[in-house]
Structure formats: C-alpha cells, structure tokens
Design an enzyme around this catalytic site. Sequence first.
Site, PDB file in Angstrom:
ATOM      1  N   HIS A  92       0.963  -1.109   0.058  1.00  0.00           N
ATOM      2  CA  HIS A  92      -0.067   0.016  -0.113  1.00  0.00           C
ATOM      3  C   HIS A  92       0.957   1.129  -0.033  1.00  0.00           C
ATOM      4  CE1 HIS A  92      -4.149  -1.703   1.194  1.00  0.00           C
ATOM      5  NE2 HIS A  92      -3.433  -2.545   0.539  1.00  0.00           N
ATOM      6  N   HIS A 282      -2.091 -12.834  -2.366  1.00  0.00           N
ATOM      7  CA  HIS A 282      -3.018 -13.529  -1.806  1.00  0.00           C
ATOM      8  C   HIS A 282      -2.601 -14.722  -1.313  1.00  0.00           C
ATOM      9  CE1 HIS A 282      -6.487 -10.468  -3.044  1.00  0.00           C
ATOM     10  NE2 HIS A 282      -5.236 -10.078  -2.445  1.00  0.00           N
TER      11      HIS A 282
END
Length: 751
Positions: A92, A282
């Site tokens: 992020h 993920h």
Amino acid sequence: MSNETKCPFSHAAGGGTTNRDWWPNQLRLDLLSQHSSKSNPLGGDFNYAKAFKSLDFAAVKKDLAALMTDSQDWWPADFGHYGPLFIRMAWHSAGTYRIGDGRGGAGRGQQRFAPLNSWPDNASLDKARRLLWPIKQKYGQKISWADLMILAGNVALETMGFKTFGFGGGREDTWEPDADVSWGKEKTWLGGDLRYGKGAAGKDEGVVVADEALHGTETSRTDSGRNLENPLAAVQMGLIYVNPEGPDGNPDPLAAAHDIRESFGRMAMDDEETVALIAGGHAFGKTHGAGPADNIGPEPEGADLERQGLGWASTFGTGKGADTITSGLEVTWSNTPTKWGNSYLENLFGHEWELTKSPAGANQWVAKDAAETIPHAYDPAKKLRPTMLTTDLSLRFDPAYEKISRRFLEHPDQLADAFARAWFKLIHRDMGPRARYLGPEVPAEELLWQDPIPAVDHPLVNEQDVAALKQKILASGLPVSQLVQTAWASASTFRGSDKRGGANGARIRLAPQKDWAANEPEQLAKVLKVLEGIQAEFNGAQSGGKKISLADLIVLAGGAGIEQAAQKAGHRVTVPFTPGRMDASQEQTDVQSVGALEPIADGFRNFLKGKYNIRAEDLLIDKAQLLTLTAPEMTVLIGGLRVLNVHTGQDAHGVFTDRPETLSNDFFRNLLDMRTEWKPLSEARDVFEGRDAKTGAKKWTGTRVDLVFGSNSQLRALCEVYASEDGQEKFVRDFVAAWAKVMNLDRFDVA
C-alpha cells in the site's frame, strides 16, 4: 479593562478565513515550495545515500525477521506471523504510484502522513508502522521510513519461504504531506461519483462495505463506458486499487476485472504482472471483518489526542486479534497463509463459489460444499471453508486473466518468477534509474521499465573539446531558438515524481519522443540531423576512443545558444556543462511506458496539445512542480525562453521583445508596461492581444500562461525584480542557473 479577560481569543496563527476561502481558484504557487529545508529536521547537509551506505544491512534484516514472529499483546499477529501485515503495508506504500504523472508511490514515506495514513484502505497499517518503530529507533537516520517499510515487506516474504528478486534502498523521507498529488475530488471516503461519470456517492466509515442505500443495486459495467479520470488509478477515494467487493460494492467478477485491468494498468502493470501480484500477494494472510463497521472509531487524523496517532479503535470484542475489523471482509485464501505455495490458485480453481456476507456485511464468496481446510488465525483447533473476494474470482472468470492464472496453477515456478519480478517493479517503480538504487541486494539484471542507459565506456570530452564543439554548433546555421528548444525538449521530460525522463539517453531521437507534437517532429529532425553530423565528425577525428554522445551534444548546443544570446545582450556567461550522458537505443526504450512522459502541456514552450478543463496556468504549475522548480526559477525560465523565441508552433505568443534570441529582460519589462492594454481574442479567453493604450496599435499576443505573470500578485512581484533597471544582470545569472538545473535533473551519476 483587560483584553485578556473581556475579549474572546479564538484566532491562533493560521486561523480565520484564508485567501483560498475567498478565492478558491487561486494559483497553487505553494506547490513549488513544499518539502523545503525548513520542514526537514536533518538539515541541508544530511546525505541520506551516505548514511544508508553506513547501515549494517544484514543486522536490520535480522531484526526485521525476528519481529515477524514476535507477536505483541497490543496488536497480535495473525497466525503468529506479522509477515502478511508488513506485505500489505509495503504494497500500500508503493501501490499509490500511477504512471500518468509519476506521483504517489513509496519513495517519500508518505504513508506516515495524511491523507494516506487515514485512508480506509490503509486501516490497521498504523499498527504495522508502530511495530516497526523500535527498529527505526535503533538504526535512526541510516534507514528512512520509506526504505524500512518496503524492506519490511521484502523480509516478510523471505521469512515465509519466498525468494525475492532484490531490494534497492535510496528512498529519502519527506517531513510533510505531499500537496501536489491529486487523489480525486470526492469529499467522502470511498466516493467515486466525481472520478467517473456515474459512481458511488461515498461514505465516511473506514471500511470497504457495500451500502445499498448509497451504492444502489447497480448492474454490471464491463465495457469501456466506465471511464476513470486521468491520472487517477484508484477507483474510489481512499482505495489503493479497486473495491474488493466489486465496482461500487457490486459483486460482479467480470465488472471487477475491468476495474482491475484499468487500475493496475495505470500503475504500470500488464495482465501477467497483475495476476502475479494478486495471486502472489493473496498466498499470504487474511482480511479482517469480524463485526459491523459501526464499531470502528475515527481514522488516525481524526482520532482523539490521547490515541497518539493511532486510529480505527474498535469496540467490537477485544478490538484486535480474532475481533479485528479492517476492510469489513473476512477472507483467508490459502491453506498455508504464512508459507509460500500455490494454495491460492488451487483453491480458486478447485471449488465452485457462492456469494455470501462477511460478519461486517460485506459481499464475499465461499466455496460450495467444501471441506474446512483453512486455518483459523487464532484458534489452532478450528478450520474454515475457503473464501475469496469478488476481485479474486476475476482471475478465474475474465478470459485473459484465466489463461494466465491456469498457466501459473500448472507451473508454480512461473508464478514465483513472475511475482518476484512484479513485486520488485511495484516497490521500485517510482525510484527512477538503477543509478539511484543503494545496498547489497540490487539485482544485476537490467529491466526495460527502468529506462536503461548504457554505462560510459569511453573517454569524455575536455574543456578544449567543448569549446571547439560550441564553435561548430554556432557555425552550423541552426538558430539559437532551435538549439535551446531542442535541449529543453530533451531535458524537460524529467519528472521529479518518479525520477523518469530527462536528457540522459537522448531518447528525444527515438520513438515515441521524436514524434510528439510538443517536439515539432519536422523541425526536430532537422536539428538532430545537423547535430548528428557534428557528432560524427568530432568522434571520427578522435584518437583513444574519445567520444561525445548525442545526449551530451544536445545539452551543449542549448548552452552554446544561451551563451551567444547573452553575449548579444552584453553579458559574457558560461553555461555549466558536465559530460557523461549516454545514448539509449530503441531496444532499451519501452515505447508505451515512455509515452506516459509526453506533455499534454508545456507552458515553458507555450504548448497545449488540446483543449482541457484545466486552466493553462495550472498546467504550468503542474509542469514546474514535476521539474522540481521554485516559483522564482519558473518565472526566470519563462522570461528567458520567451525572449529566446522558444515556442511550439508558428504563433509567437509571449515573445514580448523586438530583439528575439537576445537574452534580455524584455519579457518582464514589456509585460509590466502600463501603456499596454490586454483583451482576449475569443470567448475561450486563452489568447490575448496587447495594444498600445494611446494609439491602439497592436504590440503583442500572449497566452494565459504569459499573462498570469502580470496578473497573479506573487508572480508579478517576482517579475518586478527582473524588470527593474538593476534586474538584467540578475536575470541572466538566474536564468543560466535554472537552465543548468533542468539540464542536470536526471544526472544521478554525478549528484
């Protein structure tokens, strides 16, 4: 009578109605003075590269590795490992980058400051940074927050069994929020109503949960009608990429695939890189949506003083661990969430999926009739059914993504390599050329997206050579304006945001730059042909392998033109020149990627590619900020380039002088002349005509960019300095200094 006791005191410094309250469209000159030495506690003499080189890099990595499994009671680690949290933090931090203007990214450590520290998509990352503080405190200024956050993500991957591609340090912290980055115009978190023609109205909660009252029950949007405003890359205010529930909370995997492709593409990722990042990322960790969003308190910037910069305090259960609420989604993708493997793709393709709701009410998917094979983050005796996000299903149901995903499923080694490379690109995309990378883990392989330039492999020209080359250039018949304009076109592609572009590499002679409208391809080709002839003649006459690159010669030619123009104005100056630039090849140039550097506007050349809903003077500020110019530097460059007759196209707007190609202060003197009256030539008010106030005789034409220097009070004050009787010498000196700065913005090899 005591004023202290009788009169209320309610106006601290900076309070009250501001100039921007009165005049919201005021020119943002403040963008040209951000991140000054006054906000930096380290002082102007601090050299971060030098400090980083003294860092015990191995010791930092060892401390980071130990932290990964050192779970703290105040914020416990999922599955006993902080790795997934630090991967998300690093992702992020870097993932705000967008290729359109090069802004965003990890390079300045901006995740520490508003608004990023309080974005809904960054919920709980305040805890990740606090977990890192003891390590940052230990090593001090030898490693920046910007570097440490990214390195923590790399170490997290390595401690969970993944082999990374490498790491380059060199991200220098800033000490205040970036003011130049537009994250969109929406006024509510998760709003998308202004970046799209039709989008979500937004909401204020710090979790990504669909709200039917706001979002409606919108049908799928899978065509190109969903057009995202440039240069934005995130689909909603406060998100890094896309809404994991689907567009505006609509759980449609195909519609989500459209958003993913657009968003990741604007962050410089192709389909394979996109799939690799999602499938690789993920493989680890989980999302958090243990309870309803109304249990969550304000974000860090809105939290109470005693919270000490931590936000999103939760009243749900313990507010942490198994009770954590972050995104509002409660998904664990992999059977081994703290160990690298292919379980994510195996689960994605190994089950059929049905829509369900998280405990927070978010749309997510659960495997039909599946066994409970997924570990619980805090109860080792408990197992869960596999779950996925809407955006995960996009990798299966979008035809292009599915093809790549199935290949990665069948060839895990290809996924590992693709993820390693895509992750490296993600965390280094805004760092510019490899010359800026620091540390022992910089990979040797040269990558196309790094805009590679050959290393210097020959002796460089000396002062005598430079003098002789200048004579050749000035005797070539090329006018001063074309020499200067070509050098400016080459160097001014630089962007301080992602450190790309600049004169080094001479990519102005290659596709796509040679064909850009701003560069006037026909004129450019003629200038380059003459300069290439001078280069070939010089290089052919040398012994010992001495050469001058075209990149150097273009810059030298611009400087020679300026010196001649200054001499015509009665000033002898030497424009600084440092050889050492090299020429890149077409094979070393990613045409699509370099295409993002094309200027839609360059006020320094009075160029607008088209008509825009942004004022030309605002586009000038944008360009000047990308060139890292101050307001005085921008002002003196405009005045100098105008009198040197530098402009794109045939219209000599802004050339306020009767002696073009003479480096005089005429632009400023004539602009501030009260004997001239200005009137717009059309309702568009983009070009103006200046006439003699007494006779009505036409004197000049100018654009909005030209006239703003007389209209804006701050710019007019700067112009007055150079228009004064004692301003000519200062003007020449300041112009040469600002010019040299632009020519050398990309010279990280000599910085």
